[in-house]
Design a protein around this motif. Sequence first.
Motif, PDB file in Angstrom:
ATOM      1  N   GLY A 182     -25.025  85.778  -8.140  1.00 32.82           N
ATOM      2  CA  GLY A 182     -24.133  86.358  -7.159  1.00 32.82           C
ATOM      3  C   GLY A 182     -24.207  87.869  -7.192  1.00 32.82           C
ATOM      4  O   GLY A 182     -24.799  88.481  -8.093  1.00 32.82           O
ATOM      5  N   ALA A 183     -23.558  88.499  -6.195  1.00 34.13           N
ATOM      6  CA  ALA A 183     -23.589  89.958  -6.102  1.00 34.13           C
ATOM      7  C   ALA A 183     -22.953  90.603  -7.328  1.00 34.13           C
ATOM      8  O   ALA A 183     -23.398  91.661  -7.788  1.00 34.13           O
ATOM      9  CB  ALA A 183     -22.865  90.413  -4.829  1.00 34.13           C
ATOM     10  N   GLY A 184     -21.920  89.960  -7.902  1.00 35.68           N
ATOM     11  CA  GLY A 184     -21.252  90.515  -9.079  1.00 35.68           C
ATOM     12  C   GLY A 184     -22.170  90.558 -10.278  1.00 35.68           C
ATOM     13  O   GLY A 184     -22.207  91.551 -11.020  1.00 35.68           O
ATOM     14  N   VAL A 185     -22.938  89.493 -10.513  1.00 35.85           N
ATOM     15  CA  VAL A 185     -23.860  89.448 -11.653  1.00 35.85           C
ATOM     16  C   VAL A 185     -24.993  90.448 -11.453  1.00 35.85           C
ATOM     17  O   VAL A 185     -25.420  91.119 -12.395  1.00 35.85           O
ATOM     18  CB  VAL A 185     -24.417  88.024 -11.848  1.00 35.85           C
ATOM     19  N   VAL A 186     -25.478  90.553 -10.206  1.00 32.85           N
ATOM     20  CA  VAL A 186     -26.552  91.511  -9.917  1.00 32.85           C
ATOM     21  C   VAL A 186     -26.099  92.939 -10.207  1.00 32.85           C
ATOM     22  O   VAL A 186     -26.851  93.747 -10.758  1.00 32.85           O
ATOM     23  CB  VAL A 186     -27.012  91.373  -8.447  1.00 32.85           C
ATOM     24  N   LEU A 219     -35.090  92.231 -10.868  1.00 32.02           N
ATOM     25  CA  LEU A 219     -33.737  91.915 -10.416  1.00 32.02           C
ATOM     26  C   LEU A 219     -33.749  91.002  -9.189  1.00 32.02           C
ATOM     27  O   LEU A 219     -32.982  90.030  -9.110  1.00 32.02           O
ATOM     28  CB  LEU A 219     -32.987  93.211 -10.114  1.00 32.02           C
ATOM     29  N   ASP A 220     -34.638  91.271  -8.247  1.00 27.79           N
ATOM     30  CA  ASP A 220     -34.700  90.430  -7.041  1.00 27.79           C
ATOM     31  C   ASP A 220     -35.184  89.023  -7.378  1.00 27.79           C
ATOM     32  O   ASP A 220     -34.645  88.029  -6.860  1.00 27.79           O
ATOM     33  CB  ASP A 220     -35.618  91.075  -6.004  1.00 27.79           C
ATOM     34  N   GLN A 221     -36.181  88.915  -8.250  1.00 27.44           N
ATOM     35  CA  GLN A 221     -36.671  87.596  -8.652  1.00 27.44           C
ATOM     36  C   GLN A 221     -35.597  86.816  -9.399  1.00 27.44           C
ATOM     37  O   GLN A 221     -35.417  85.614  -9.190  1.00 27.44           O
ATOM     38  CB  GLN A 221     -37.917  87.737  -9.529  1.00 27.44           C
ATOM     39  N   LEU A 222     -34.880  87.504 -10.299  1.00 24.67           N
ATOM     40  CA  LEU A 222     -33.807  86.836 -11.042  1.00 24.67           C
ATOM     41  C   LEU A 222     -32.712  86.357 -10.100  1.00 24.67           C
ATOM     42  O   LEU A 222     -32.169  85.248 -10.259  1.00 24.67           O
ATOM     43  CB  LEU A 222     -33.218  87.805 -12.079  1.00 24.67           C
ATOM     44  N   ARG A 223     -32.387  87.154  -9.101  1.00 33.73           N
ATOM     45  CA  ARG A 223     -31.359  86.772  -8.130  1.00 33.73           C
ATOM     46  C   ARG A 223     -31.770  85.517  -7.370  1.00 33.73           C
ATOM     47  O   ARG A 223     -30.953  84.597  -7.167  1.00 33.73           O
ATOM     48  CB  ARG A 223     -31.117  87.929  -7.160  1.00 33.73           C
TER      49      ARG A 223
END
Length: 496
Positions: A127-131, A117-121
């Motif tokens: 954005g925070a919404g997609v995360v 998740l962090d790498q994808l971000r």
Amino acid sequence: MTISLDRPGTPGKHRRTPAAHGPREHVKALGTLEPLDTVDSLNTVDTLEPLDTLDTLDTLDALQALDTLERLGEPTEPADPGERQQQHLAGGALILAGIILVAANLRLGVSSTGPLLDQLRDRLHLGAGVVTLLPTLWVVIFAFAGPAGSWLARRHGAGSVLAASLAVLVAGSAVRGIPDVPGLLAGSVLAGTGIALGNVLLPVVVRTYFPHRIGAVTGIYSTMIALGSTVAAGIAVPLSNTLGGPSTGLGFWAIPALAGLALWMVSHPHRRRHDRTVAASGAARQAHIPLKSLAKSKLAWAMTVAFGLQSMSGYVVMGWIPTVLHDHGMSSAAAGTVLSVTFAVNAPLSFIVPLTAARLRSQRFLALVLGVVFGLGFVTLIIAPVSLAYLAAALIGVGMAAFPLVLTMIGLRGGTPEGTAALSAFSQSAGYLIAAMGPIMFGVLGHALHSWTVPLAVMVAVVLVQGVVAAYVGSPKRGTLISDSGDSGSMTPAGN
């Protein structure tokens, strides 16, 4: 005059049906013959009276062609009982192997997303919404795509629909390998749809092909789900680094999904032969149970709540625990390792728990114990998220055995393949709607409060309630869901 129906050089190789003694009788008898039997019967001059018209010959040829096409690819049934038993065992082993490989694919994409998740971000500038959406997206898809599994299985057969779901999973996993946000979201929707259908159909397939081994086979495939989760969580970050990015790392999981599809297709002739055998035996087929009729069943709603709460906690663990650990100073790779420990602990229990549950008359005590242990795992994360991370992982791994327990109870309480299909679709579709609130709630509370203590405390309450509701379902007083003269709310003693 007596004419042998055996082919020269292969006496007694195939079983034969005595020939009829007239055109009408012979046409009727063709429905019971093997394709080779039909050819031999037509070539046996004393078994047919002269045919009056060319139309009769055309009818016989058409029947023979249809029968041959229907049986194309099916193994020939040997006459020798020992050979028949060996063939049936081999067919059953192939179907079981297909179930195992299908199950192993049902959490690979899900479990590999959290550690990345962090790498994808960072790579895709999420954005925070997609995360927040990503860990929840799976559960929402499962809720809306799951009910289609029962409907499709009724029309096309659970085995065929399961094959189609694997094809969708392959496509979705490949699309997730596209390094952009639309590819990630679209691929997740496709992959989630394939997984949702597999979630609903696997209990039905087990009930259909292994009706007397529900606990054992459920345990085997639940173990494979846990092992798949273990591997995916453990190697997600190293695989992403090796392949050059998180998107390619997610797309990699199309390969094992393709292998599962291939093996399941290989088992098709044996599954089809089993279905024909059951149909020929004259076994009574239960009427379809409409999902809306289950809304009147206390058992169905209790199963739904139990399934929903354990799914909520499971997807919070898969989607957010690596982030919780990372925010407390642990590296992404180490957080992924902790998550893989959770699944590694869960793997043997995923076999032991269903096997034990199927042999117990009541599953109440087992359900309560798993709920309490699950709660202790979240409490440990509140107290010492880094120093006691592996202890928390072990406790949570034990508690997550509630998932195979609920799957086993779906098979046991369903009563018949039709009842299991209805109960599985109803509890999973409505249950995943309940579960979808968990990852959203966890992420929103954590980001709003800048602390994970409150979300973790909420999860303690969730798993304790889950244990109580599952204990209610596990009581032998709940009975089994059956279809009796169209009354899907009828109940009979569980008897197990």
